[in-house]
Design an enzyme around this catalytic site. Structure first.
Site, PDB file in Angstrom:
ATOM      1  N   ASP A  94      31.139  35.892  12.068  1.00 28.81           N
ATOM      2  CA  ASP A  94      31.145  38.058  11.108  1.00 28.81           C
ATOM      3  C   ASP A  94      28.804  38.064  11.233  1.00 28.81           C
ATOM      4  O   ASP A  94      29.309  39.278  10.680  1.00 28.81           O
ATOM      5  CB  ASP A  94      31.013  37.662  10.300  1.00 28.81           C
ATOM      6  N   GLU A  95      28.371  37.743  12.169  1.00 30.47           N
ATOM      7  CA  GLU A  95      26.981  38.212  11.932  1.00 30.47           C
ATOM      8  C   GLU A  95      26.677  38.110  13.194  1.00 30.47           C
ATOM      9  O   GLU A  95      26.789  37.275  14.711  1.00 30.47           O
ATOM     10  CB  GLU A  95      26.265  37.601  10.932  1.00 30.47           C
TER      11      GLU A  95
END
Length: 473
Positions: A94-95
């Site tokens: 998620d990054e």
DNA sequence: TCTGGGGTCCTAAAGCAA
DNA sequence: TCTGTTGCTTTAGGACCC
């Protein structure tokens, strides 16, 4: 992405929107992977033991992570990023860092901000989820900016303002300063970034050693020229299991190590790799952890070779008192092709291994017996009469299901016997009906969403039931 | 009911070779 | 031949990240 796992669960389960949601291991030794912002209000946060989370937020929904779903959503977001620049460095599901200059989409604050605003809108349109964007001249600052931007925001750190911004912040803000280093610095009277600068580079090196000291001092001065690196090759592959209760039986320990070695090889081969150094990891009953490793003459992906190495390493470990975790890893990785020759030369029969994809939930590949199916909290199911839903909890031979879909209203709860033949596991439904970009894939997405809205139906025989029960027998 | 899983990087000690 | 230096590799552990 903001509270990624929890947000995905809220998006796919209307009844959880606006509610405290905790995703993580539900066993007796589970920890929190992600807590929704509603759950964070109660003090629940990542890496917290589940038991503690349940004490703080007893009414939250507790769900098991669904990595395949998260991964598919992650890939769609990464696609959006790669449309901005060829230089995209994922940090996790998620990054990611994006070098906007290399992509030619941003060269000053205005154009960068524009790209950020559009990106956030695109993420929302494609995934139905919110993401936050940090814009700055280096990775460290972009990361800090994105932390400040959460949830659902965008923060720009303008060139020239970095030092003043960083100064009063806690040393823990800087990447690489965790609990241990933070404590170390605090004992030396250093708690803020500007105090790092005041202490001076020599003092930092004296306190933390060469690499860490120089690095941290540079970070404190907002100096960070680490490039965004698109493709980084894996350096190691490993698998590990924490057991619900400590294992005392030495034979059993040996068997578990063999199983782990095989799982590790499956992953290794799945990635087309082989490796030279075998690592055994043991966490004992008292949480003390030790590793033992052995380096072979050449790289291998042979299950027998790796199993035997792991067994030899285990011989040198005292397990009296019990072990809570075992792990097997391989490092010193090399390409598979090279290894292929090696394996052939060894005349080893190829072990009939299953598909390269590994199941995330069940470590064992057992025949799914009728009555002994498992119903992990949060997983999707389909009922022949009631349609699509998800497991709210199970135990005592019952499974409680809430019937709703990403696009439905919050649904009804019903309880069934775990061996109900009308109930079966189902794949997750897409969170958004149609993506904005590209033609609409997912053939059946529309029809599914329409068909399974549960209207009012006969009463089930269950009570309302409390929160999700654990599904461990 | 204390503390997951999959990684990365750094350090230090020990053994060995030049 | 003895001693010291240097550098590389292996091993073990620790900190950190999401």
């Amino acid at each position: 992405m903001d509270a990624f796992f929890a947000s995905v669960e809220q998006a796919s389960k209307p009844s959880l929107r606006g509610k405290a949601v905790v995703v993580g291991g539900l066993g007796p030794r589970g920890v929190v992977a992600t807590a929704s912002y509603e759950a964070r209000v109660f003090g629940v946060h990542s890496a917290m033991p589940m038991g503690q989370a349940r004490r703080l937020a007893p009414n939250a929904a507790y769900l098991v992570p669904r990595f395949t779903l998260y991964k598919s959503i992650s890939e769609r977001v990464m696609e959006l990023l790669r449309a901005l620049s060829p230089l995209v460095e994922p940090l996790s599901l998620d990054e990611a860092f994006v070098d906007l200059e290399a992509g030619g989409v941003a060269w000053d604050e205005r154009s960068a901000r524009l790209a950020g605003v559009k990106l956030r809108a695109d993420i929302r349109a494609v995934t139905g989820l919110t993401g936050s964007v940090g814009l700055a001249a280096s990775k460290m600052l972009a990361k800090i900016a994105s932390e400040e931007a959460k949830p659902d925001g965008l923060v720009v750190i303008e060139p020239g303002t970095e030092r003043a911004l960083l100064g009063p912040m806690s040393v823990r803000t800087l990447p690489g300063v965790g609990p241990a280093t933070g404590d170390h610095l605090r004992r030396a009277g250093i708690t803020t970034v500007e105090e790092i600068v005041e202490a001076g580079e020599d003092e930092l090196v004296r306190l933390l050693g060469k690499a860490h000291g120089h690095g941290l001092y540079a970070m404190a001065l907002a100096r960070d020229d680490r490039p965004v690196v698109a493709e980084r090759e894996a350096k190691s592959v490993s698998v590990e299991d924490t057991y619900d209760v400590d294992i005392h039986d030495r034979t059993r320990v040996g068997l578990e190590v063999q199983r782990l070695a095989e799982r590790c090889v499956r992953r290794l081969r799945g990635a087309g790799l082989s490796g030279r150094t075998i690592v055994l990891k043991v966490r004992r009953y008292d949480f003390s952890t030790l590793t033992r490793s052995e380096t072979l003459r050449g790289p291998t992906d042979d299950p027998a070779v790796i199993r035997e190495a792991a067994a030899r390493l285990l011989d040198s470990v005292d397990t009296t008192g019990g072990v809570r975790l075992l792990g097997v890893g391989v490092s010193g990785l090399a390409d598979y092709t090279q290894e292929d020759l090696f394996a052939q030369a060894a005349g080893e029969r190829a072990v009939a291994e299953g598909p390269v994809e590994e199941h995330t939930a069940a470590p064992d590949e057992e025949p799914p017996s009728l009555a002994e199916r498992r119903w992990p909290a949060g997983h999707d199911v389909r009922h022949t009469r009631f349609g699509h839903g998800w497991v709210q909890g199970s135990g005592l031979g019952r499974v409680t299901v809430r019937f709703e879909t990403p696009s439905s209203q919050p649904g009804r709860v019903r309880t069934f016997r775990v061996d109900d033949p009308d109930l079966e596991a189902a794949d997750p439904l897409p969170l958004v009906l149609r993506g904005t970009e590209g033609a609409n894939e997912a053939p059946g997405a529309g029809s599914q969403a329409v068909s399974s809205v549960p209207a009012s139906l006969p009463k089930s025989w269950s009570g309302s039931g409390g929160g999700a029960a654990t599904s461990r027998p």
